[in-house]
Each structure stands twice: as C-alpha cells, then as structure tokens.
Design a protein around this motif. Structure first.
Motif, mmCIF file in Angstrom:
data_model
loop_
_atom_site.group_PDB
_atom_site.id
_atom_site.type_symbol
_atom_site.label_atom_id
_atom_site.label_comp_id
_atom_site.label_asym_id
_atom_site.label_seq_id
_atom_site.Cartn_x
_atom_site.Cartn_y
_atom_site.Cartn_z
ATOM 1 N N LEU A 109 0.839 -1.204 0.000
ATOM 2 C CA LEU A 109 0.000 0.000 0.000
ATOM 3 C C LEU A 109 0.869 1.248 0.000
ATOM 4 C CD1 LEU A 109 -2.742 1.356 0.117
ATOM 5 C CD2 LEU A 109 -2.745 1.049 2.604
ATOM 6 N N MET A 110 1.970 1.231 0.764
ATOM 7 C CA MET A 110 2.869 2.373 0.768
ATOM 8 C C MET A 110 3.440 2.619 -0.625
ATOM 9 S SD MET A 110 6.661 2.985 2.207
ATOM 10 C CE MET A 110 7.185 2.386 0.615
ATOM 11 N N ASN A 111 3.863 1.541 -1.286
ATOM 12 C CA ASN A 111 4.416 1.684 -2.633
ATOM 13 C C ASN A 111 3.383 2.258 -3.604
ATOM 14 O OD1 ASN A 111 6.918 0.707 -1.885
ATOM 15 N ND2 ASN A 111 6.465 -1.401 -2.465
ATOM 16 N N MET A 112 2.135 1.868 -3.399
ATOM 17 C CA MET A 112 1.061 2.381 -4.256
ATOM 18 C C MET A 112 0.828 3.864 -3.984
ATOM 19 S SD MET A 112 -0.698 0.407 -6.375
ATOM 20 C CE MET A 112 -0.643 -1.123 -5.473
ATOM 21 N N LEU A 113 0.719 4.219 -2.710
ATOM 22 C CA LEU A 113 0.469 5.622 -2.348
ATOM 23 C C LEU A 113 1.642 6.503 -2.773
ATOM 24 C CD1 LEU A 113 -1.064 5.215 1.247
ATOM 25 C CD2 LEU A 113 -2.279 5.592 -0.907
ATOM 26 N N ASP A 127 5.848 5.358 -16.187
ATOM 27 C CA ASP A 127 6.872 5.501 -15.149
ATOM 28 C C ASP A 127 7.409 6.934 -15.100
ATOM 29 O OD1 ASP A 127 6.612 2.879 -14.422
ATOM 30 O OD2 ASP A 127 8.399 2.173 -15.490
ATOM 31 N N ASN A 128 7.614 7.535 -16.267
ATOM 32 C CA ASN A 128 8.135 8.902 -16.300
ATOM 33 C C ASN A 128 7.154 9.899 -15.705
ATOM 34 O OD1 ASN A 128 10.560 8.174 -17.440
ATOM 35 N ND2 ASN A 128 9.942 8.612 -19.543
ATOM 36 N N GLU A 129 5.869 9.715 -16.010
ATOM 37 C CA GLU A 129 4.846 10.601 -15.450
ATOM 38 C C GLU A 129 4.766 10.451 -13.941
ATOM 39 O OE1 GLU A 129 1.588 10.920 -19.097
ATOM 40 O OE2 GLU A 129 1.619 9.121 -17.841
ATOM 41 N N LEU A 130 4.811 9.194 -13.473
ATOM 42 C CA LEU A 130 4.772 8.940 -12.026
ATOM 43 C C LEU A 130 5.983 9.544 -11.339
ATOM 44 C CD1 LEU A 130 3.549 5.226 -11.969
ATOM 45 C CD2 LEU A 130 2.229 7.245 -11.336
ATOM 46 N N SER A 131 7.150 9.397 -11.966
ATOM 47 C CA SER A 131 8.385 9.921 -11.385
ATOM 48 C C SER A 131 8.317 11.435 -11.225
ATOM 49 C CB SER A 131 9.570 9.538 -12.276
ATOM 50 O OG SER A 131 10.763 10.062 -11.755
ATOM 51 N N GLU A 132 7.766 12.110 -12.214
ATOM 52 C CA GLU A 132 7.673 13.568 -12.156
ATOM 53 C C GLU A 132 6.745 14.020 -11.033
ATOM 54 O OE1 GLU A 132 6.552 17.313 -15.089
ATOM 55 O OE2 GLU A 132 6.997 15.355 -15.952
ATOM 56 N N ILE A 133 5.598 13.363 -10.898
ATOM 57 C CA ILE A 133 4.654 13.725 -9.830
ATOM 58 C C ILE A 133 5.241 13.380 -8.465
ATOM 59 C CG2 ILE A 133 2.391 13.210 -8.818
ATOM 60 C CD1 ILE A 133 1.355 12.801 -11.648
ATOM 61 N N ASP A 140 4.639 1.963 -7.352
ATOM 62 C CA ASP A 140 4.018 0.797 -7.969
ATOM 63 C C ASP A 140 2.613 1.197 -8.413
ATOM 64 O OD1 ASP A 140 3.654 -1.766 -8.868
ATOM 65 O OD2 ASP A 140 3.850 -2.741 -6.918
ATOM 66 N N VAL A 141 2.034 0.399 -9.284
ATOM 67 C CA VAL A 141 0.675 0.683 -9.775
ATOM 68 C C VAL A 141 -0.224 -0.499 -9.448
ATOM 69 C CG1 VAL A 141 1.387 2.257 -11.609
ATOM 70 C CG2 VAL A 141 1.286 -0.196 -12.064
ATOM 71 N N PRO A 142 -1.524 -0.271 -9.262
ATOM 72 C CA PRO A 142 -2.423 -1.366 -8.915
ATOM 73 C C PRO A 142 -2.673 -2.296 -10.089
ATOM 74 C CG PRO A 142 -3.663 0.685 -9.181
ATOM 75 C CD PRO A 142 -2.217 1.036 -9.296
ATOM 76 N N THR A 143 -3.035 -3.542 -9.777
ATOM 77 C CA THR A 143 -3.509 -4.469 -10.803
ATOM 78 C C THR A 143 -4.841 -3.992 -11.340
ATOM 79 O OG1 THR A 143 -2.386 -6.286 -9.645
ATOM 80 C CG2 THR A 143 -4.066 -6.889 -11.264
ATOM 81 N N SER A 144 -5.692 -3.522 -10.439
ATOM 82 C CA SER A 144 -6.964 -2.912 -10.849
ATOM 83 C C SER A 144 -7.390 -1.927 -9.776
ATOM 84 C CB SER A 144 -8.047 -3.982 -11.059
ATOM 85 O OG SER A 144 -8.325 -4.652 -9.839
ATOM 86 N N GLY A 145 -8.331 -1.049 -10.140
ATOM 87 C CA GLY A 145 -8.792 -0.014 -9.226
ATOM 88 C C GLY A 145 -8.244 1.350 -9.626
ATOM 89 N N GLU A 146 -8.616 2.363 -8.863
ATOM 90 C CA GLU A 146 -8.248 3.735 -9.193
ATOM 91 C C GLU A 146 -7.560 4.416 -8.013
ATOM 92 O OE1 GLU A 146 -12.134 5.213 -10.025
ATOM 93 O OE2 GLU A 146 -12.055 4.665 -12.138
ATOM 94 N N TYR A 147 -6.605 5.271 -8.339
ATOM 95 C CA TYR A 147 -5.905 6.059 -7.323
ATOM 96 C C TYR A 147 -5.851 7.505 -7.816
ATOM 97 C CZ TYR A 147 -1.992 7.799 -4.424
ATOM 98 O OH TYR A 147 -1.195 8.545 -3.578
ATOM 99 N N GLY A 189 -6.756 14.890 -6.983
ATOM 100 C CA GLY A 189 -7.775 14.944 -8.024
ATOM 101 C C GLY A 189 -7.377 14.352 -9.356
ATOM 102 N N GLU A 190 -6.133 13.911 -9.488
ATOM 103 C CA GLU A 190 -5.642 13.382 -10.763
ATOM 104 C C GLU A 190 -5.510 11.873 -10.684
ATOM 105 O OE1 GLU A 190 -2.177 14.544 -14.013
ATOM 106 O OE2 GLU A 190 -1.942 15.170 -11.923
ATOM 107 N N ASP A 191 -6.068 11.181 -11.687
ATOM 108 C CA ASP A 191 -5.994 9.722 -11.716
ATOM 109 C C ASP A 191 -4.579 9.302 -12.107
ATOM 110 O OD1 ASP A 191 -6.305 7.017 -11.968
ATOM 111 O OD2 ASP A 191 -7.961 7.081 -13.385
ATOM 112 N N VAL A 192 -3.862 8.711 -11.159
ATOM 113 C CA VAL A 192 -2.468 8.309 -11.410
ATOM 114 C C VAL A 192 -2.330 6.796 -11.597
ATOM 115 C CG1 VAL A 192 -1.525 10.296 -10.172
ATOM 116 C CG2 VAL A 192 -1.999 8.189 -8.903
#
Length: 230
Positions: free
Chosen positions: A49-53, A76-82, A57-64, A68-71
């Motif tokens: 859960l920490m890695n997801m938050l 990987d590059n977009e996640l790294s920037e945020i 890491d990204v979920p197998t399914s579901g939304e985060y 307000g932005e769906d990540v």
C-alpha cells in the motif's frame, strides 16, 4: 476533494490458482494535513500500500487519485515527475550516499528538479537546521550516528516542501531516544500543515498519529481517529 483517494484497489501477484492478493479491495481517503499511521504486521500488505500511495508501484486494478488526478495508469516517467514534486520519502534504511556530505545528500533531489545551485544551497541548509543538524552540514554519513543519519534523510525529504511525507518504518533502525527525536520531527511537520503518512508494525509508534488505519491480509480492518494523539 481529498488529497488521496483510493477506490477498490487490488494488487495481485501470480494471478490464477496460486495468486497472492497483496491488496484486496482497498478503499481509502486521506485529507490534506492529516497525520495517518498505516499499521500491520509483516505480510499484511502495508508495504504494498505504501508503494502504491508513493507512486512506486501501480495497482492491478482499481483507481488512485492524487490531488484529483488519476495516477493509476500513468507511465513511469509521469509517475516519477509527480512523485518528485508531491512526495518526500523517509525510509528505514536512510538511503544516504556514503560519499556525499549531509548537505549534498539533502540537495540531491533538488538537483533532479533542476533547481539552481544557490536555491538548493539555501533550502538544504534550512532543512538541516529544521532537524537540528546545522552543525553536521559537512559530515559524511559514516561520521554520524544512526539517529543523525535519519534526520539527514528527513531533511532531504522535506527540503523542497512537498505536501506529502511518506515515512516507512522511520524509527525501525534507531534506539528509543533517536526514535523519539524522529517522531517529534514528524509531529512538527504535521503541525506545520504537511500530510504525514507513517507506515509501521509498531502499535506504540502508530499511537502517535491522529488517525490509525490497520491492515491485514491486504484489507483495511480498522480505521479510527486517535483522540489521545498530540
């Protein structure tokens, strides 16, 4: 709008007959300025859960949704920037570079942000002063105690003033006195308005947070406000 909103998130390893549901339908909201402890034993799913938050890491399914932005489905590059702008990480193992001084370690994420040298210098010194290490600026990690190294790691996490501080077992390698120092710094960051998320297996550490979320077998089994926290 919540700062963090997790909707029906699953993280499944080895799908099929021998699948492991590290996260099994997690729903969670965390508001700006909260101090939250996520507590669970080894294998409970808290690290996943920490890695997801933390967008590691990204979920197998579901939304985060982060601010307000769906990540959930970003590259990987977009996640790294945020991640670099929004989250300051504090790990159990300090993760300092042994050949760099305290100040240079704190400056490193600011270099990745493309920040100019004079601003990096100013922010890193201010962060080290915040954690009580203005007299250790030129010291290497091997010249400092474990508690001092963890405070350098905290200074590194907070130097750019990210809105979220994610602390993974931050007192795990420390003696009780140094651990208390680290917890007091985290409490002060919360009081300054940061959102602090603390991952721990230790109930006494978790009891310092304003909200305690207990996870077991990949599911949230308790989510309560802690009236006794500072």
């Amino acid at each position: 709008m919540s700062l963090i909103e997790v909707k029906d998130v699953y993280k499944i390893y080895n799908p099929g007959e021998n699948e492991v549901r590290a996260l099994d339908g997690i729903n969670l909201k965390i508001e700006r300025g909260e101090f939250v402890a996520i507590v669970g034993q080894s294998g409970s799913g808290k690290s996943t859960l920490m890695n997801m938050l933390g967008l590691l890491d990204v979920p197998t399914s579901g939304e985060y949704y982060l601010d307000g932005e769906d990540v959930s489905h970003m590259t990987d590059n977009e996640l790294s920037e945020i991640r670099n702008k929004q989250i300051g990480f504090i790990f159990q193992g300090f993760n300092l570079i042994s050949s760099l001084t305290a100040q240079a370690n704190v400056e490193l994420p600011l270099v990745y942000r493309g920040m100019k040298a004079d601003k990096r210098h100013r922010l890193s010194l201010a962060a080290l002063e915040k954690v009580g290490l203005s007299n250790r600026v030129t010291h290497l990690p091997k010249q400092m105690s474990g508690g001092q190294q963890q405070r350098v790691a905290i200074a590194r996490a907070v130097a750019a003033s990210p809105p979220i501080i994610l602390a993974d077992e931050p007192t795990g390698n420390l003696d009780s006195h140094s651990g208390e120092d680290v917890m007091n710094i985290l409490i002060n960051l919360y009081k300054e308005g940061r959102t602090v998320i603390l991952i721990t297996h230790d109930n006494s550490i978790a009891s310092r947070a304003k909200r305690v979320i207990r996870i077991q077998d990949g599911q949230i089994i308790e989510d309560r406000t802690n009236e006794n926290a500072e």
